[in-house]
Write an enzyme that holds these catalytic residues in place. Structure first.
Site, PDB file in Angstrom:
ATOM      1  CG  HIS A  35     112.165  77.640 -55.476  1.00 44.13           C
ATOM      2  ND1 HIS A  35     111.019  76.891 -55.201  1.00 44.13           N
ATOM      3  CD2 HIS A  35     112.015  78.459 -54.152  1.00 44.13           C
ATOM      4  CE1 HIS A  35     110.481  77.015 -54.031  1.00 44.13           C
ATOM      5  NE2 HIS A  35     110.940  77.973 -53.563  1.00 44.13           N
ATOM      6  CG  ASP A  37     112.182  81.329 -51.830  1.00 44.65           C
ATOM      7  OD1 ASP A  37     111.300  80.542 -51.524  1.00 44.65           O
ATOM      8  OD2 ASP A  37     113.211  81.158 -51.967  1.00 44.65           O
ATOM      9  CG  MET A  39     109.136  85.967 -49.027  1.00 48.53           C
ATOM     10  SD  MET A  39     110.830  85.763 -47.778  1.00 48.53           S
ATOM     11  CE  MET A  39     111.663  84.259 -48.508  1.00 48.53           C
ATOM     12  CG  MET A  71     106.362  81.916 -48.285  1.00 52.92           C
ATOM     13  SD  MET A  71     108.159  81.960 -47.828  1.00 52.92           S
ATOM     14  CE  MET A  71     108.856  81.971 -49.754  1.00 52.92           C
ATOM     15  CG  MET A 140     108.308  75.831 -46.107  1.00 53.56           C
ATOM     16  SD  MET A 140     109.237  76.313 -47.436  1.00 53.56           S
ATOM     17  CE  MET A 140     110.303  77.249 -46.387  1.00 53.56           C
ATOM     18  CG  ASP A 178     112.656  76.305 -49.951  1.00 56.80           C
ATOM     19  OD1 ASP A 178     113.717  76.488 -49.585  1.00 56.80           O
ATOM     20  OD2 ASP A 178     111.644  77.102 -50.635  1.00 56.80           O
TER      21      ASP A 178
END
Length: 222
Positions: A35, A37, A39, A71, A140, A178
């Site tokens: 995974h 992430d 940002m 994100m 989320m 998550d």
């Protein structure tokens, strides 16, 4: 129908100085996906990684599905970049796209599976018009931006509602959660209807990846 359980360790909590080895280690310990992430310090108040890291892991020999959670705002420019870097699934927040439908289409056109991400306070209405086109819904269970936060309990009710929507659609759509997922709460999250679990600090912060992932899978199945 719930899909088979998937554990997707979030590399946000990994040791970046030895990332290739860390990812290899969690996959060898029984993790299913990796995974990401992503940002941008714009949509969320943090700055993390981009397509180069995804590409580097593929070159390192990682063959497992790479689950990219964007994100970022705007979204569309990064979709082709991550697709060509080796992403398998790309999920995004509806608030970060001007045309949610078009972004879903773009992800699919580039050969990736598409997911929509809902924050703890984002209403489920977004799914009414998009669910049929999605491969995954990511809920989320913390407010996005940082690892190591605690699971927000009211998200369990949201998971149950989305599970009902997915089951009613009759489609094979994954339900991913998550944020604050741990060995001791994964059973409740699974019972509410999730089948795909992102865990960062709970896995990478543990002394024994194999033991942690095995217990997560056992508790999710129970």
């Amino acid at each position: 129908m719930k899909q088979p359980t998937v554990i997707a360790p979030s590399i946000l909590s990994a040791d970046f100085a030895r990332l290739g080895q860390e990812v290899t280690d969690v996959l060898d310990a029984g993790a299913d996906w990796v995974h990401f992430d992503v940002m941008d310090n714009h949509y969320v108040p943090n700055l993390t990684i981009g397509p180069l890291v995804c590409e580097a892991l593929r070159k390192h020999g990682i063959e497992a599905p790479i689950d990219v959670h964007l994100m970022v705002e705007p979204v569309d420019e990064l979709v082709p970049q991550f697709a060509s870097a080796g992403a398998s699934l790309i999920s995004f927040h509806p608030e970060a796209s001007r045309h949610v439908d078009r972004t879903i289409q773009l992800i699919r056109e580039h050969g990736c599976r598409a997911g929509l991400v809902l924050n703890p306070s984002t209403p489920l209405g977004q799914l009414q018009w998009t669910l049929e086109k999605l491969d995954m819904v990511l809920l989320m269970s913390v407010n996005p931006g940082f690892g190591g936060q605690s699971f927000i309990p009211h998200v369990l009710d949201k998971i149950r509602k989305v599970r009902e929507m997915i089951d009613a659609s009759g489609k094979e759509i994954r339900l991913e959660v998550d944020g604050g997922v741990k060995v001791d709460n994964i059973a409740d999250i699974s019972a509410a209807g999730a089948d795909t679990f992102v865990a960062g600090s709970a896995i990478f912060g543990s002394d024994d990846y194999l033991d942690t992932i095995s217990r997560m899978k056992a508790n999710a199945a129970a």
